[in-house]
Scaffold this active site. Sequence first.
Site, PDB file in Angstrom:
ATOM      1  N   HIS A 308      44.228 115.424  96.016  1.00 28.92           N
ATOM      2  CA  HIS A 308      44.229 114.013  96.385  1.00 28.92           C
ATOM      3  C   HIS A 308      43.020 113.341  95.753  1.00 28.92           C
ATOM      4  O   HIS A 308      41.944 113.943  95.640  1.00 28.92           O
ATOM      5  CB  HIS A 308      44.172 113.857  97.913  1.00 28.92           C
ATOM      6  CG  HIS A 308      44.508 112.494  98.403  1.00 28.92           C
ATOM      7  ND1 HIS A 308      43.594 111.460  98.430  1.00 28.92           N
ATOM      8  CD2 HIS A 308      45.677 111.978  98.880  1.00 28.92           C
ATOM      9  CE1 HIS A 308      44.185 110.374  98.906  1.00 28.92           C
ATOM     10  NE2 HIS A 308      45.432 110.656  99.183  1.00 28.92           N
ATOM     11  N   ASP A 366      51.823 113.932 100.963  1.00 35.19           N
ATOM     12  CA  ASP A 366      53.009 113.492 100.238  1.00 35.19           C
ATOM     13  C   ASP A 366      53.970 114.654  99.977  1.00 35.19           C
ATOM     14  O   ASP A 366      55.186 114.478  99.975  1.00 35.19           O
ATOM     15  CB  ASP A 366      52.606 112.850  98.906  1.00 35.19           C
ATOM     16  CG  ASP A 366      51.759 111.609  99.100  1.00 35.19           C
ATOM     17  OD1 ASP A 366      52.184 110.739  99.873  1.00 35.19           O
ATOM     18  OD2 ASP A 366      50.677 111.513  98.501  1.00 35.19           O
TER      19      ASP A 366
END
Length: 431
Positions: A308, A366
């Site tokens: 991330h 995600d």
Amino acid sequence: MAETTRTATLTIDGQSYELPIHAPSAGPDVIDITKLYGTAGVFTHDPGFTSTSACESKITFIDGDKGELLHRGYPIDQLAEKSHYLEVCYLLLYGSLPTAAELEHFEHTITHHTMIHEQMHNFFRGFRRDAHPMATMVGVVGAMSAFYHDSTDINDERQREIASHRLIAKMPTIAAMAYKYSIGQPFVYPRNDLDYASNFLRMCFAVPAQEYVVDPILSRAMDRIFTLHADHEQNASTSTVRLASSSGANPFACIAAGIACLWGPAHGGANQACLEMLKEIGSPNRIPEFIERAKDKNDPFRLMGFGHRVYKNFDPRATVMKQSADEVLDLLGIDNNPLLRIAKELEQIAVNDEYFIEKKLFPNVDFYSGIILEAMGFPTAMFTPIFAVSRTVGWISQWKEQLADPAMKIGRPRQLYTGETARDYVEIENR
């Protein structure tokens, strides 16, 4: 304003300038350059605003190195585990956890405002049948200002409150209607006897021909998806909402701007990109091949859903989302879904691979949210609209906070101009 106890000295051509340093309640100190141009005649240059504070906020704090996400001081894992989405909405909007009476009143208000104006149905039918649900949502949410005139005055605190409640309440209905329209099925009206997440699932998957009962495991998983995406500090779409708001735009236009920004594949499309990557892999047998490609610096392929930009250690939302993914897959099974089989095997290989451990490329929120939504039966085109439903309360909370900030002014970034300097116009016959 955060406490100011020190100053930084900037020296330009032998001239020194004192800049205040603000000490936040959490996070790194901030050098205030508000008066830099006026005193020194220079701008700062920061593409992407990665080192620039654009506002003062009390809503959300992220420490990417620690893997920490706090909403009003409460860790996201505690909220996702012990709370639920509408309680988190109240927390973000008002700054504290509600009492039982306050929560009951808030839930009643949201639940009883989920229907949209009946004439808005005609607005949906103006779109092509194959329109992307996000395109539809941008248009319909922006058009709400044409239907709800009594909540567009941003200077009226009561109207701001009404607009906030309307957007939170109606966004799931709008997203579900955009989905139904895209697949050619009739709209399903919301029901006041269902909770927020169950209502959304029913509006997406029910049909008039038979009764639809929402499984509590799926409802809880959807509620967690909403909760884990509710707000994420000053990301691109939130900054877009704030920038639009700084001009005095009405709340519906500001949230529509946020939806449009979220639609970008580098922002809200990450979980969709994960599923598309799984389709590219195609078979569990090919996972090692793609693992090696991900390690190859000369190969443009990247494993989506791992690592991330903000979280340099681990994504605190991913742990809770993985639990939901396991629960959903246990309920629905993965035998008939090759993408989910690939996802589970890829997860196991990646989390035990020394390369990914060393690089701290752990599965992020995600990756798991894409798996859950795929298992529930949502097409990838609906992943970002669901993200928009989740993030609406974050956008609204940031919007309300900005409007109450006495330091607010219209956004006007500067630039580093590298084009031509002044030159005279040449008549066309002489060029």
